[in-house]
Design an enzyme around this catalytic site. Sequence first.
Site, PDB file in Angstrom:
ATOM      1  N   LYS A   1     -17.753  16.411  22.961  1.00 17.23           N
ATOM      2  CA  LYS A   1     -17.682  17.387  24.057  1.00 17.23           C
ATOM      3  C   LYS A   1     -18.581  16.970  25.223  1.00 17.23           C
ATOM      4  CE  LYS A   1     -17.335  21.030  26.549  1.00 17.23           C
ATOM      5  NZ  LYS A   1     -16.119  21.472  27.194  1.00 17.23           N
TER       6      LYS A   1
ATOM      7  N   CYS B   1     -20.225  23.243  33.615  1.00 19.35           N
ATOM      8  CA  CYS B   1     -20.000  22.308  32.512  1.00 19.35           C
ATOM      9  C   CYS B   1     -20.402  20.898  32.898  1.00 19.35           C
ATOM     10  CB  CYS B   1     -18.528  22.351  32.122  1.00 19.35           C
ATOM     11  SG  CYS B   1     -17.962  24.027  31.847  1.00 19.35           S
TER      12      CYS B   1
HETATM   13  N1  SAJ Z   1     -14.923  17.115  41.451  1.00 19.51           N
HETATM   14  C1  SAJ Z   1     -15.088  16.189  42.476  1.00 19.51           C
HETATM   15  N2  SAJ Z   1     -14.259  15.112  42.497  1.00 19.51           N
HETATM   16  C2  SAJ Z   1     -13.266  14.909  41.578  1.00 19.51           C
HETATM   17  C3  SAJ Z   1     -13.113  15.846  40.541  1.00 19.51           C
HETATM   18  C4  SAJ Z   1     -13.961  16.953  40.499  1.00 19.51           C
HETATM   19  O1  SAJ Z   1     -15.967  16.337  43.343  1.00 19.51           O
HETATM   20  O2  SAJ Z   1     -12.550  13.908  41.711  1.00 19.51           O
HETATM   21  C5  SAJ Z   1     -15.825  18.291  41.384  1.00 19.51           C
HETATM   22  C6  SAJ Z   1     -15.092  19.628  41.536  1.00 19.51           C
HETATM   23  O3  SAJ Z   1     -14.893  19.952  42.886  1.00 19.51           O
HETATM   24  C7  SAJ Z   1     -16.054  20.567  40.838  1.00 19.51           C
HETATM   25  C8  SAJ Z   1     -16.627  19.700  39.709  1.00 19.51           C
HETATM   26  O4  SAJ Z   1     -16.378  18.359  40.083  1.00 19.51           O
HETATM   27  O5  SAJ Z   1     -17.106  20.958  41.701  1.00 19.51           O
HETATM   28  C9  SAJ Z   1     -16.039  19.957  38.336  1.00 19.51           C
HETATM   29  O6  SAJ Z   1     -14.658  20.237  38.423  1.00 19.51           O
HETATM   30  P1  SAJ Z   1     -13.583  19.746  37.354  1.00 19.51           P
HETATM   31  O7  SAJ Z   1     -12.261  20.288  37.774  1.00 19.51           O
HETATM   32  O8  SAJ Z   1     -13.629  18.283  37.199  1.00 19.51           O
HETATM   33  O9  SAJ Z   1     -14.063  20.345  35.968  1.00 19.51           O
HETATM   34  P2  SAJ Z   1     -14.501  21.826  35.441  1.00 19.51           P
HETATM   35  O10 SAJ Z   1     -15.993  21.921  35.534  1.00 19.51           O
HETATM   36  O11 SAJ Z   1     -13.717  22.914  36.054  1.00 19.51           O
HETATM   37  O12 SAJ Z   1     -14.061  21.723  33.901  1.00 19.51           O
HETATM   38  C10 SAJ Z   1     -14.578  20.664  33.092  1.00 19.51           C
HETATM   39  C11 SAJ Z   1     -13.403  19.950  32.422  1.00 19.51           C
HETATM   40  N3  SAJ Z   1     -13.851  18.704  31.822  1.00 19.51           N
HETATM   41  C12 SAJ Z   1     -13.247  17.523  32.060  1.00 19.51           C
HETATM   42  O13 SAJ Z   1     -12.315  17.393  32.831  1.00 19.51           O
HETATM   43  C13 SAJ Z   1     -13.770  16.336  31.322  1.00 19.51           C
HETATM   44  C14 SAJ Z   1     -12.792  20.858  31.380  1.00 19.51           C
HETATM   45  O14 SAJ Z   1     -11.772  20.175  30.654  1.00 19.51           O
HETATM   46  C15 SAJ Z   1     -13.857  21.346  30.391  1.00 19.51           C
HETATM   47  O15 SAJ Z   1     -13.333  22.219  29.418  1.00 19.51           O
HETATM   48  C16 SAJ Z   1     -14.885  22.129  31.199  1.00 19.51           C
HETATM   49  O16 SAJ Z   1     -15.483  21.214  32.138  1.00 19.51           O
HETATM   50  C17 SAJ Z   1     -15.909  22.675  30.216  1.00 19.51           C
HETATM   51  O17 SAJ Z   1     -15.819  23.877  29.902  1.00 19.51           O
HETATM   52  O18 SAJ Z   1     -16.732  21.914  29.686  1.00 19.51           O
END
Ligand code: SAJ
Length: 421
Positions: free
Chosen positions: A217, A271
């Site tokens: 995780k 997360c």
């Molecule tokens: N972000 C960027 N650039 C990107 C992708 C994301 O700046 O290319 C930023 C987003 O804007 C945001 C942050 O990263 O601020 C996180 O967003 P996210 O959509 O990547 O992820 P979360 O936090 O919504 O959810 C994550 C997910 N983990 C992964 O993709 C590995 C989700 O599957 C998990 O279940 C969740 O964390 C969790 O609960 O741990």
Amino acid sequence: MRGDTKPDVCVIGLGYIGLPTAAIIARAGCPVHGVDVTQRVVDTINRGEIHIEEVDLDGLVQAVVQRGLLEASTEVAPADVFVIAVPTPFAKDGNHTPDTSYVMAAAETVAEVLKKGDTVILESTSPVGTTEAMRDAIAAKRPDLAMPGLCDGQPDVSIAYCPERVLPGKILEELTHNDRSIGGITPRCARKALAFYKRFVKGECVTTDARSAEMTKLVENAFRDVNIAFANELSMIADRQGLDVWEVIRLANRHPRVNILTPGPGVGGHCIAVDPWFIVHGAPEEAKIIRQARETNDAKMHHVLARAKALVEANPGAKVACLGLAFKANIDDFRESPARYVAASLAREFGERVQVVEPYAGELPKEFEGTGAELVDIDTALEKSGVLITLVDHDVFKVIPPEERQAKAVYDTRGIWPDVA
Ligand code: SAJ
């Protein structure tokens, strides 16, 4: 569990993960007793309503409560399967130390009602070793029960770790369809938990040991953090060298084995910006890239703020529209959001020159109070502002045509407008 009858389930913690999980288990026909420390949350759920925003969750909770399959209280009740989904925040020591006290407290309340044949599953994101520590806490309270990994013969109860990996905004869909890693304290514990998850998960459920599942995780979110940090670092290098980072990434991603993620104003949410620290805490000497990625993504937020400030100062007197407060696109979650931090810092500095556009907010968060900044709709912002700062890639912002932005000074931190460098 009696024969092939549906197990009684007790879900502890009815937040962003616990409530959807409880509702999905109930939909599969298992009677669910949900537990939360907050009476208001319990009352809301018992009315068939919800206290969090998540696509389609309201209808599902209403349906399972009406059918009598989900009820909530502040007290743990006897069950066949216990699912623990409580927060694991940082301790208040300022060192990003994981605080597992809510998990341990939940385990101790479960211990009070635990009986032979029961299964206890931890879902909270946790540092490696937490499931075993939870087992030890239960063992200390219940010396009458033979514990997995601590007894020679068959244990009386099963204990496993099974992390969720759902994306906010798609929680119900991903709870059902994502694959799951199920880590048992022993292989038998994993098999017991597997049989339970198969009742409501359509994705593949893969069994392993508890420590590997805990690390899996953390690794998933650290992988994403490191890759976003790479993109964010590139954007800062590009700023220094006068390059268009979006053009460079677009071109590099044409390579069949390159897939650079998208730079932004930093990493938000609860997360990805948190879990990597659990790895660093467990192996500080070794986890060098993981720590650096966290620091790079945090630094990006300050880099964006400095660039935004410079743009505002270069346009004296002009109104400044900050587009977005959410931590990512198309959701109404403003917690731990770099966009919110940048917009609020600009509001504090430039006061009533600042306008905030956030279609998912009814009012500005409290830190904007007294700054003079106002929440406006996108049309007002486009009419009145001379400076546009894009902080969130909401779909409604992406469709603003070039002619409506042409005369303005623009800083697009998310790269939503391909015509803007
Ligand atoms: N972000 C960027 N650039 C990107 C992708 C994301 O700046 O290319 C930023 C987003 O804007 C945001 C942050 O990263 O601020 C996180 O967003 P996210 O959509 O990547 O992820 P979360 O936090 O919504 O959810 C994550 C997910 N983990 C992964 O993709 C590995 C989700 O599957 C998990 O279940 C969740 O964390 C969790 O609960 O741990």
